[in-house]
Write a protein that holds these residues in place. Structure first.
Motif, PDB file in Angstrom:
ATOM      1  N   GLU A  17      -6.234  -4.693  -2.933  1.00 15.95           N
ATOM      2  CA  GLU A  17      -5.826  -6.038  -3.334  1.00 15.95           C
ATOM      3  C   GLU A  17      -4.588  -6.468  -2.545  1.00 15.95           C
ATOM      4  OE1 GLU A  17      -7.315  -6.208  -7.986  1.00 15.95           O
ATOM      5  OE2 GLU A  17      -5.240  -5.697  -7.544  1.00 15.95           O
ATOM      6  N   ASN A  18      -4.303  -7.761  -2.605  1.00 16.49           N
ATOM      7  CA  ASN A  18      -3.096  -8.295  -1.979  1.00 16.49           C
ATOM      8  C   ASN A  18      -1.953  -8.321  -2.996  1.00 16.49           C
ATOM      9  OD1 ASN A  18      -4.636  -8.734   0.294  1.00 16.49           O
ATOM     10  ND2 ASN A  18      -4.911 -10.929  -0.106  1.00 16.49           N
ATOM     11  N   THR A  20       1.836 -10.097  -3.744  1.00 15.89           N
ATOM     12  CA  THR A  20       2.781 -11.153  -3.372  1.00 15.89           C
ATOM     13  C   THR A  20       4.055 -11.018  -4.189  1.00 15.89           C
ATOM     14  OG1 THR A  20       1.001 -12.689  -2.816  1.00 15.89           O
ATOM     15  CG2 THR A  20       3.180 -13.626  -3.212  1.00 15.89           C
ATOM     16  N   HIS A  57       4.710 -12.831  10.781  1.00 13.22           N
ATOM     17  CA  HIS A  57       3.737 -11.789  10.486  1.00 13.22           C
ATOM     18  C   HIS A  57       4.166 -10.489  11.154  1.00 13.22           C
ATOM     19  CE1 HIS A  57       0.473 -14.555   9.028  1.00 13.22           C
ATOM     20  NE2 HIS A  57       1.243 -15.409   9.672  1.00 13.22           N
ATOM     21  N   ARG A  60       0.253  -5.897   8.318  1.00 16.72           N
ATOM     22  CA  ARG A  60      -0.305  -6.411   7.065  1.00 16.72           C
ATOM     23  C   ARG A  60       0.699  -7.238   6.261  1.00 16.72           C
ATOM     24  NH1 ARG A  60      -1.112  -2.848   3.457  1.00 16.72           N
ATOM     25  NH2 ARG A  60       0.035  -1.130   4.403  1.00 16.72           N
ATOM     26  N   ARG A  62       3.116 -10.587   5.646  1.00 13.52           N
ATOM     27  CA  ARG A  62       3.311 -11.995   5.982  1.00 13.52           C
ATOM     28  C   ARG A  62       4.464 -12.506   5.140  1.00 13.52           C
ATOM     29  NH1 ARG A  62       0.577 -16.395   3.171  1.00 13.52           N
ATOM     30  NH2 ARG A  62       1.232 -18.373   4.097  1.00 13.52           N
ATOM     31  N   LEU A  75       3.964 -11.184   1.426  1.00 16.75           N
ATOM     32  CA  LEU A  75       2.577 -10.874   1.105  1.00 16.75           C
ATOM     33  C   LEU A  75       2.187  -9.604   1.835  1.00 16.75           C
ATOM     34  CD1 LEU A  75      -0.346 -11.550   0.094  1.00 16.75           C
ATOM     35  CD2 LEU A  75      -0.614 -12.864   2.217  1.00 16.75           C
ATOM     36  N   ILE A  76       1.668  -8.648   1.073  1.00 17.89           N
ATOM     37  CA  ILE A  76       1.114  -7.430   1.663  1.00 17.89           C
ATOM     38  C   ILE A  76      -0.397  -7.499   1.455  1.00 17.89           C
ATOM     39  CG2 ILE A  76       1.090  -4.906   1.656  1.00 17.89           C
ATOM     40  CD1 ILE A  76       3.827  -4.975   0.308  1.00 17.89           C
ATOM     41  N   THR A  77      -1.133  -7.532   2.531  1.00 19.81           N
ATOM     42  CA  THR A  77      -2.589  -7.628   2.410  1.00 19.81           C
ATOM     43  C   THR A  77      -3.215  -6.242   2.403  1.00 19.81           C
ATOM     44  OG1 THR A  77      -2.841  -7.792   4.811  1.00 19.81           O
ATOM     45  CG2 THR A  77      -2.623  -9.853   3.578  1.00 19.81           C
ATOM     46  N   ALA A  78      -4.394  -6.157   1.770  1.00 21.91           N
ATOM     47  CA  ALA A  78      -5.157  -4.907   1.741  1.00 21.91           C
ATOM     48  C   ALA A  78      -4.263  -3.723   1.408  1.00 21.91           C
ATOM     49  CB  ALA A  78      -5.877  -4.692   3.070  1.00 21.91           C
ATOM     50  N   SER A  79      -3.631  -3.774   0.254  1.00 22.99           N
ATOM     51  CA  SER A  79      -2.617  -2.779  -0.095  1.00 22.99           C
ATOM     52  C   SER A  79      -3.195  -1.369  -0.156  1.00 22.99           C
ATOM     53  CB  SER A  79      -1.969  -3.147  -1.423  1.00 22.99           C
ATOM     54  OG  SER A  79      -2.941  -3.123  -2.447  1.00 22.99           O
TER      55      SER A  79
END
Lengths: 112, 114
Positions: A17-18, A20, A57, A60, A62, A75-79
């Motif tokens: 999951e992402n 924030t 950026h 991963r 942003r 934001l950390i994507t694909a944690s």
């Protein structure tokens, strides 16, 4: 009172999951930085965003900055489970040197 | 390359005593900053030294003092210890001393006051 305040104080998500995290600050800044701290360790610098930048950026990560609202988000994507840590924003308190002001941090837990 | 090293890693003192914490910056880094981190809170700036001169001082009492040596290592001294001084003390080094230079942190000295 502290310059930066992160929110939420704690966040728990599933791997993939992402995540924030938000940071609000009170006075004008020249730049804002985000750091990560694993339990019992020192802080690791993640990213710096200048006051004239809106988004940045790094892998991963942003980061956005809205100087009109005096706020930033990370934001950390694909944690991953390895992202479990506390995350802090830091603002420069003046125009000279490294007198940075850190918020209380967001504790992120990424569950496998 | 070695990172920022701090010694000791843990320390137990009693009220009224004095303590000296040590920090070795990354090779080539000329700026050293000290932070106090109370459990559950973010780090709070104590001092910055750049090229052996004090560059900044946070809102801490005069019981706190620091210095930087010719090899850029640094010491933080705290006199007349209080229970409230119990914290993780972090040292950070950077290549330059300005606000846009990323800081590299050591793992800190955990100071407990009994």
């Amino acid at each position: 009172s502290q310059q930066g305040e992160e929110d939420p104080q704690a966040l728990s998500i599933q791997e993939g999951e992402n995540a924030t995290m938000n940071c609000s600050y009170k006075t004008s800044i020249n730049n804002l930085q985000w750091y990560r701290q694993n339990s019992g360790r020192g802080l690791v610098h993640l990213i710096l965003i200048r006051s004239n930048e809106r988004e940045k950026h790094s892998g991963r990560l942003r980061v956005t900055l809205d100087t009109s609202k005096k706020s930033s988000s990370l934001l950390i994507t694909a944690s991953r489970a390895a992202d479990t840590a506390s995350y802090f924003c830091a603002t420069d308190a003046n125009n000279y040197g490294q007198n940075f002001v850190f918020g209380p941090g967001t504790r992120l837990s990424v569950l496998p | 390359d070695a990172g920022v090293t701090q010694s000791p890693t843990h320390l137990i003192k009693t009220r009224g005593q004095q303590v000296t914490l040590r920090c070795s910056p990354i090779s080539g880094h000329k700026s050293v900053s000290w932070y106090q981190q109370v459990l559950g809170q973010g780090p709070q700036f104590i001092f910055q030294y750049y090229e052996k001169e004090e560059r900044g001082r946070g809102n801490f009492p005069d019981r706190f003092s620091a210095r930087q040596f010719p090899n850029y290592s640094s010491e933080l001294n705290v006199n007349a210890l209080l229970l409230g001084d119990s914290a993780l003390y972090l040292c950070a080094s950077s290549l330059g001393g300005n606000r846009e230079t990323p800081q590299h942190f050591g793992d800190g000295t955990r100071l407990s006051i009994l």
